[in-house]
Scaffold this motif. Structure first.
Motif, PDB file in Angstrom:
ATOM      1  N   ARG A 183     -31.281 -12.816  -7.746  1.00  0.00           N
ATOM      2  CA  ARG A 183     -30.439 -11.767  -7.171  1.00  0.00           C
ATOM      3  C   ARG A 183     -31.283 -10.528  -6.953  1.00  0.00           C
ATOM      4  O   ARG A 183     -32.148 -10.201  -7.764  1.00  0.00           O
ATOM      5  CB  ARG A 183     -29.290 -11.400  -8.106  1.00  0.00           C
ATOM      6  N   ILE A 184     -31.009  -9.828  -5.850  1.00  0.00           N
ATOM      7  CA  ILE A 184     -31.673  -8.562  -5.568  1.00  0.00           C
ATOM      8  C   ILE A 184     -30.593  -7.488  -5.531  1.00  0.00           C
ATOM      9  O   ILE A 184     -29.667  -7.557  -4.718  1.00  0.00           O
ATOM     10  CB  ILE A 184     -32.452  -8.618  -4.235  1.00  0.00           C
ATOM     11  N   SER A 185     -30.711  -6.532  -6.407  1.00  0.00           N
ATOM     12  CA  SER A 185     -29.707  -5.487  -6.565  1.00  0.00           C
ATOM     13  C   SER A 185     -29.626  -4.585  -5.334  1.00  0.00           C
ATOM     14  O   SER A 185     -30.644  -4.116  -4.827  1.00  0.00           O
ATOM     15  CB  SER A 185     -30.053  -4.643  -7.798  1.00  0.00           C
ATOM     16  N   ASN A 186     -28.403  -4.327  -4.885  1.00  0.00           N
ATOM     17  CA  ASN A 186     -28.198  -3.410  -3.768  1.00  0.00           C
ATOM     18  C   ASN A 186     -28.672  -1.996  -4.112  1.00  0.00           C
ATOM     19  O   ASN A 186     -29.183  -1.284  -3.252  1.00  0.00           O
ATOM     20  CB  ASN A 186     -26.732  -3.375  -3.359  1.00  0.00           C
ATOM     21  N   ARG A 187     -28.509  -1.598  -5.347  1.00  0.00           N
ATOM     22  CA  ARG A 187     -28.968  -0.265  -5.778  1.00  0.00           C
ATOM     23  C   ARG A 187     -30.479  -0.143  -5.656  1.00  0.00           C
ATOM     24  O   ARG A 187     -30.991   0.875  -5.208  1.00  0.00           O
ATOM     25  CB  ARG A 187     -28.534   0.017  -7.209  1.00  0.00           C
ATOM     26  N   LEU A 188     -31.182  -1.191  -6.064  1.00  0.00           N
ATOM     27  CA  LEU A 188     -32.644  -1.154  -5.966  1.00  0.00           C
ATOM     28  C   LEU A 188     -33.094  -1.147  -4.510  1.00  0.00           C
ATOM     29  O   LEU A 188     -34.051  -0.457  -4.149  1.00  0.00           O
ATOM     30  CB  LEU A 188     -33.263  -2.334  -6.719  1.00  0.00           C
TER      31      LEU A 188
ATOM     32  N   ALA B   7     -32.952 -10.243   3.103  1.00  0.00           N
ATOM     33  CA  ALA B   7     -32.822  -9.562   4.396  1.00  0.00           C
ATOM     34  C   ALA B   7     -32.760  -8.047   4.204  1.00  0.00           C
ATOM     35  O   ALA B   7     -33.412  -7.290   4.936  1.00  0.00           O
ATOM     36  CB  ALA B   7     -31.574 -10.063   5.121  1.00  0.00           C
ATOM     37  N   LYS B   8     -31.992  -7.611   3.215  1.00  0.00           N
ATOM     38  CA  LYS B   8     -31.894  -6.168   2.948  1.00  0.00           C
ATOM     39  C   LYS B   8     -33.223  -5.611   2.454  1.00  0.00           C
ATOM     40  O   LYS B   8     -33.616  -4.499   2.824  1.00  0.00           O
ATOM     41  CB  LYS B   8     -30.792  -5.899   1.929  1.00  0.00           C
ATOM     42  N   LEU B   9     -33.916  -6.377   1.637  1.00  0.00           N
ATOM     43  CA  LEU B   9     -35.207  -5.934   1.105  1.00  0.00           C
ATOM     44  C   LEU B   9     -36.238  -5.784   2.222  1.00  0.00           C
ATOM     45  O   LEU B   9     -36.976  -4.787   2.269  1.00  0.00           O
ATOM     46  CB  LEU B   9     -35.703  -6.919   0.045  1.00  0.00           C
ATOM     47  N   LEU B  10     -36.306  -6.755   3.129  1.00  0.00           N
ATOM     48  CA  LEU B  10     -37.203  -6.655   4.289  1.00  0.00           C
ATOM     49  C   LEU B  10     -36.932  -5.381   5.078  1.00  0.00           C
ATOM     50  O   LEU B  10     -37.852  -4.650   5.460  1.00  0.00           O
ATOM     51  CB  LEU B  10     -36.997  -7.853   5.217  1.00  0.00           C
TER      52      LEU B  10
ATOM     53  N   LEU C 294     -31.659 -10.443  10.076  1.00  0.00           N
ATOM     54  CA  LEU C 294     -30.318 -10.920  10.393  1.00  0.00           C
ATOM     55  C   LEU C 294     -30.350 -12.373  10.871  1.00  0.00           C
ATOM     56  O   LEU C 294     -29.548 -13.205  10.428  1.00  0.00           O
ATOM     57  CB  LEU C 294     -29.690 -10.019  11.458  1.00  0.00           C
ATOM     58  N   VAL C 295     -31.301 -12.673  11.733  1.00  0.00           N
ATOM     59  CA  VAL C 295     -31.455 -14.056  12.207  1.00  0.00           C
ATOM     60  C   VAL C 295     -31.833 -14.964  11.032  1.00  0.00           C
ATOM     61  O   VAL C 295     -31.284 -16.064  10.888  1.00  0.00           O
ATOM     62  CB  VAL C 295     -32.512 -14.136  13.331  1.00  0.00           C
ATOM     63  N   GLY C 296     -32.736 -14.508  10.197  1.00  0.00           N
ATOM     64  CA  GLY C 296     -33.133 -15.298   9.022  1.00  0.00           C
ATOM     65  C   GLY C 296     -31.976 -15.560   8.075  1.00  0.00           C
ATOM     66  O   GLY C 296     -31.838 -16.650   7.518  1.00  0.00           O
TER      67      GLY C 296
END
Length: 139
Positions: free
Chosen positions: A17-22, A69-72, A56-58
């Motif tokens: 999981r990748i935190s939205n806050r981070l 996707a958000k991290l990229l 988004l495509v990924g």
């Protein structure tokens, strides 16, 4: 930025999981970094939009998850458009090395814990590829 990137990697490795806050903190760090260096914001925003479209495509083709996707996208703001291809290339190389590591771990060594979610913590590859490019750009 290094501390936040490290926390992203640790969270992704431990829980996938990748935190939205981070991610939001990384986006803010990227924005502050660009402004503090006096770079032209337009090129960086263009990089963000292009990377968002790629991400988004990924995500919709299930190549990677929403956190990836958000991290990229968050990391991409810190680089001008001309360096996004370098960063994505390093992400791919890091991801390949990560895949080989997990292939050896899961298949050859049979080290598959029963409580671990299978898959690659690709946040580690994204962070590594972008962080190396960011360091080479700003140093």
């Amino acid at each position: 930025m290094l501390i936040v990137s490290t926390l992203v990697c640790l969270g992704d490795i431990s829980s996938r999981r990748i935190s939205n806050r981070l991610v939001a903190m990384l986006l803010l760090c990227s924005f502050v970094l660009v402004l503090s260096q006096g770079h032209l914001l337009a090129s960086h925003l263009l990089a963000l939009v292009l990377t968002f479209l790629i991400a988004l495509v990924g995500f919709y083709t299930k190549v990677f998850g929403g956190g990836d996707a958000k991290l990229l996208t968050a990391f991409s703001l810190s680089l001008p458009l001309s360096l996004i291809d370098d960063a994505l290339f390093l992400v791919a190389i890091s991801g390949g090395l990560l895949a080989v590591f997990y292939l050896v771990k899961y298949r050859l060594l049979k080290l598959v814990p029963t409580d671990e979610i299978l898959g690659l913590p690709y946040g580690l590859a994204i962070s590594t590829g972008f962080y190396i490019t960011i360091l080479s750009y700003y140093l």
